[in-house]
Design a protein around this motif. Structure first.
Motif, short mmCIF file in Angstrom:
data_model
loop_
_atom_site.label_atom_id
_atom_site.label_comp_id
_atom_site.label_asym_id
_atom_site.label_seq_id
_atom_site.Cartn_x
_atom_site.Cartn_y
_atom_site.Cartn_z
N ASN A 270 0.82 -1.22 0.00
CA ASN A 270 0.00 0.00 0.00
C ASN A 270 0.85 1.27 0.00
N ASN A 271 2.06 1.17 0.51
CA ASN A 271 2.97 2.31 0.54
C ASN A 271 4.36 1.77 0.23
N SER A 272 4.85 2.05 -0.97
CA SER A 272 6.10 1.44 -1.43
C SER A 272 7.31 1.89 -0.61
N LEU A 274 7.41 2.87 2.66
CA LEU A 274 7.38 2.20 3.97
C LEU A 274 7.72 0.72 3.83
N PHE A 275 7.22 0.10 2.78
CA PHE A 275 7.44 -1.33 2.59
C PHE A 275 8.91 -1.62 2.30
N GLN A 276 9.53 -0.82 1.45
CA GLN A 276 10.95 -1.04 1.15
C GLN A 276 11.81 -0.82 2.40
N ALA A 277 11.47 0.21 3.19
CA ALA A 277 12.21 0.44 4.43
C ALA A 277 12.08 -0.76 5.37
N MET A 278 10.90 -1.39 5.39
CA MET A 278 10.69 -2.56 6.24
C MET A 278 11.55 -3.74 5.75
N LEU A 279 11.67 -3.91 4.44
CA LEU A 279 12.50 -4.99 3.91
C LEU A 279 13.95 -4.83 4.36
N PHE A 280 14.40 -3.59 4.48
CA PHE A 280 15.78 -3.32 4.88
C PHE A 280 15.97 -3.33 6.39
N ASN A 281 14.94 -2.90 7.13
CA ASN A 281 15.09 -2.70 8.58
C ASN A 281 14.44 -3.79 9.43
#
Length: 299
Positions: A270-272, A274-281
């Motif tokens: 839903n939010n690219s 935020l999602f990418q940051a989650m994949l990294f963090n």
């Protein structure tokens, strides 16, 4: 960012004594992973431990040794006598509306405030859900002094009072808990003895609590779980949570440790950003112990 696959070197695997020492001490093995990175990177990367023979089915010589997937900001060093390291740049292109199959090993906890206490106390999501269900049943049965009792003792007292009093509402309450969980609802009307009914209700409550935990994480990290339309028109989440484990850490105290749960299913972005940051963090605590790394595959 970098995505790496790390295995024990063949020479280490062939040395049965050294391999046994490493694999029997998972925390020590995890500490060795830190040496793959610069000092400032230690503990800041994400990793997930798997069994090599389950991940590399086409490689004949793989056995039950550990294999690690790592996401890191620095490229890990590849010249090491203990590990064989394969690494590549990790720069996923994420767009809103994309769907991914995912796997996540996480440490699901919930923070609760106690009366008179300033700071919140962390509780295991599964144990908290089961405890809450048992305490509600105990209250309905008139069982007192339940706060400090172990879960097993409380469960036994409830089953005894249930049997002695022939309380129908216990069955009805537990069946309703099972029925409200879409992954367990087919069991709601099955004939079961009280012990079986209690166990299934506890499982359903735990499963629903884990679903709620992950949904909440999704709101904060730019994704939502996807529903799949069934044959009868019903919509069910493409999601499951299993493999609950308690990892004791006796060096930090008699009762010290953390839990882990394996999630998998399908999600939608839903939010690219935020999602990418989650994949990294990562998601949730216990990242230093192999939790929090979400692995995704395009649908």
């Amino acid at each position: 960012m970098y995505f790496s696959r790390v295995q024990l070197q063949p020479e280490v695997q062939r040395s049965s004594q050294l391999s046994q020492v490493l694999t029997s001490n998972s925390y020590g093995l995890h500490q060795l992973l830190w040496d793959l990175f610069p000092a400032e990177e230690k503990r800041s990367f994400l990793f997930r431990e798997e069994i090599a023979k389950e991940q590399l089915k086409n490689q004949r010589r793989t056995k039950g040794e550990s294999l690690f997937y790592i996401v890191s900001r620095h490229d890990p060093q590849t010249e090491t006598p203990i590990f064989r390291v394969e690494s590549k740049v990790y720069a996923p292109v994420i767009s809103q509306g994309q769907q991914f199959a995912f796997k996540l090993r996480a440490n699901p906890i919930v923070a609760k405030k106690k009366p008179g206490k300033k700071n919140s106390v962390r509780h295991d999501v599964v144990m908290n859900a089961q405890r809450r269900l048992l305490e509600e049943l105990a209250s309905c049965l008139g069982i007192l002094d339940v706060q400090r009792q172990k879960k097993s003792v409380l469960r036994h007292r409830i089953l005894t009072a249930w049997k002695d009093g022939e309380k129908r509402f216990c069955s009805e309450r537990l069946r309703e808990d099972i029925r409200t969980n879409e992954r367990f609802e087919s069991l709601a009307d099955a004939h079961m003895e009280p012990v079986q009914l209690m166990d299934w209700a506890l499982r359903a409550a735990s499963d629903f609590a884990l679903e709620s935990w992950l949904k909440d994480k999704g709101v904060r990290n730019g994704f939502e779980l996807v529903h799949d339309e069934g044959m009868n028109g019903s919509k069910r989440l493409q999601f499951q949570a299993e493999g609950y484990r308690w990892h004791a850490m006796p060096k930090k105290g008699r009762d010290a440790g953390f839990s882990s749960v394996d999630f998998d299913g399908v999600l939608q972005v839903n939010n690219s950003e935020l999602f990418q940051a989650m994949l990294f963090n990562g998601i949730g605590p216990a990242k230093a112990f192999g939790c929090g790394l979400m692995m995704v595959r395009r649908m």
